[in-house]
Design a protein around this motif. Structure first.
Motif, PDB file in Angstrom:
ATOM      1  N   SER A 182      45.414  32.112  39.394  1.00 34.17           N
ATOM      2  CA  SER A 182      44.307  32.707  40.155  1.00 34.17           C
ATOM      3  C   SER A 182      43.558  33.762  39.343  1.00 34.17           C
ATOM      4  O   SER A 182      42.328  33.780  39.334  1.00 34.17           O
ATOM      5  N   TYR A 183      44.275  34.627  38.665  1.00 35.80           N
ATOM      6  CA  TYR A 183      43.575  35.657  37.887  1.00 35.80           C
ATOM      7  C   TYR A 183      42.858  35.037  36.695  1.00 35.80           C
ATOM      8  O   TYR A 183      41.735  35.404  36.380  1.00 35.80           O
ATOM      9  N   ASP A 231      41.611  32.051  36.454  1.00 34.82           N
ATOM     10  CA  ASP A 231      40.461  31.255  36.875  1.00 34.82           C
ATOM     11  C   ASP A 231      39.306  32.109  37.397  1.00 34.82           C
ATOM     12  O   ASP A 231      38.143  31.801  37.140  1.00 34.82           O
ATOM     13  N   ALA A 232      39.625  33.187  38.151  1.00 38.12           N
ATOM     14  CA  ALA A 232      38.550  33.918  38.834  1.00 38.12           C
ATOM     15  C   ALA A 232      38.399  35.360  38.377  1.00 38.12           C
ATOM     16  O   ALA A 232      37.436  36.019  38.762  1.00 38.12           O
ATOM     17  N   HIS A 233      39.330  35.865  37.589  1.00 33.72           N
ATOM     18  CA  HIS A 233      39.286  37.258  37.105  1.00 33.72           C
ATOM     19  C   HIS A 233      39.184  38.253  38.265  1.00 33.72           C
ATOM     20  O   HIS A 233      38.420  39.196  38.212  1.00 33.72           O
ATOM     21  N   THR A 234      39.937  37.991  39.328  1.00 32.31           N
ATOM     22  CA  THR A 234      39.997  38.872  40.492  1.00 32.31           C
ATOM     23  C   THR A 234      41.459  39.182  40.773  1.00 32.31           C
ATOM     24  O   THR A 234      42.308  38.285  40.749  1.00 32.31           O
ATOM     25  N   ASP A 235      41.770  40.470  41.059  1.00 32.63           N
ATOM     26  CA  ASP A 235      43.154  40.879  41.267  1.00 32.63           C
ATOM     27  C   ASP A 235      43.736  40.355  42.572  1.00 32.63           C
ATOM     28  O   ASP A 235      44.930  40.104  42.664  1.00 32.63           O
ATOM     29  N   ASN A 236      42.929  40.212  43.613  1.00 39.19           N
ATOM     30  CA  ASN A 236      43.416  39.826  44.928  1.00 39.19           C
ATOM     31  C   ASN A 236      43.502  38.296  45.028  1.00 39.19           C
ATOM     32  O   ASN A 236      42.487  37.598  45.042  1.00 39.19           O
ATOM     33  N   THR A 259      41.657  36.625  48.067  1.00 41.73           N
ATOM     34  CA  THR A 259      40.218  36.479  47.851  1.00 41.73           C
ATOM     35  C   THR A 259      39.920  35.285  46.955  1.00 41.73           C
ATOM     36  O   THR A 259      38.979  34.525  47.203  1.00 41.73           O
ATOM     37  N   VAL A 260      40.726  35.103  45.939  1.00 37.40           N
ATOM     38  CA  VAL A 260      40.512  33.980  45.020  1.00 37.40           C
ATOM     39  C   VAL A 260      40.700  32.647  45.754  1.00 37.40           C
ATOM     40  O   VAL A 260      39.902  31.728  45.602  1.00 37.40           O
ATOM     41  N   ALA A 307      37.700  32.387  48.508  1.00 35.99           N
ATOM     42  CA  ALA A 307      36.337  32.341  48.000  1.00 35.99           C
ATOM     43  C   ALA A 307      36.141  31.349  46.857  1.00 35.99           C
ATOM     44  O   ALA A 307      35.059  30.789  46.710  1.00 35.99           O
ATOM     45  N   ASP A 308      37.168  31.118  46.055  1.00 35.68           N
ATOM     46  CA  ASP A 308      36.984  30.251  44.896  1.00 35.68           C
ATOM     47  C   ASP A 308      37.604  28.874  45.096  1.00 35.68           C
ATOM     48  O   ASP A 308      36.920  27.867  45.000  1.00 35.68           O
TER      49      ASP A 308
END
Length: 99
Positions: free
Chosen positions: A53-54, A56-61, A64-65, A68-69
């Motif tokens: 998840s991090y 692929d989307a560079h988001t900590d949560n 949310t990934v 939203a992704d």
């Protein structure tokens, strides 16, 4: 006016057909999503989401990934359904007030 509606509908239909052609086959065991294994050694999609998840989307949560992704299109569809239901309720209640 009806010709324009049919033209928009046909455009939407062909857009959907174009997009669906590029989707992977449903349930295909060869997809990278199904090749990850859980800690118990069984194949699972959740392990793929947790591991990547991090990256692929560079988001900590991770929630949310996923929403939203990975499931963005599904979440958008759910939002449209809720919005349509709210708009329909508003129109029904507004119509009763006028009469």
């Amino acid at each position: 006016m009806k010709a324009l509606q049919y033209l928009i509908l046909a455009g939407f239909f062909f857009s959907l057909v174009y997009v669906v052609r590029d989707l992977p086959p449903r349930g295909s065991v060869d997809e990278p999503l199904h090749l990850d294994e859980s800690a118990a050694g069984s194949p699972t999609a959740g392990t793929h989401y947790i591991r990547n998840s991090y990256k692929d989307a560079h988001t900590d949560n991770i929630v949310t990934v996923v929403l939203a992704d990975y499931r963005g299109f599904d979440t958008f569809g759910e939002t449209v359904v809720v919005f349509a239901a709210g708009a329909a309720c508003l129109l029904i209640l507004r119509g009763r007030r006028d009469s």
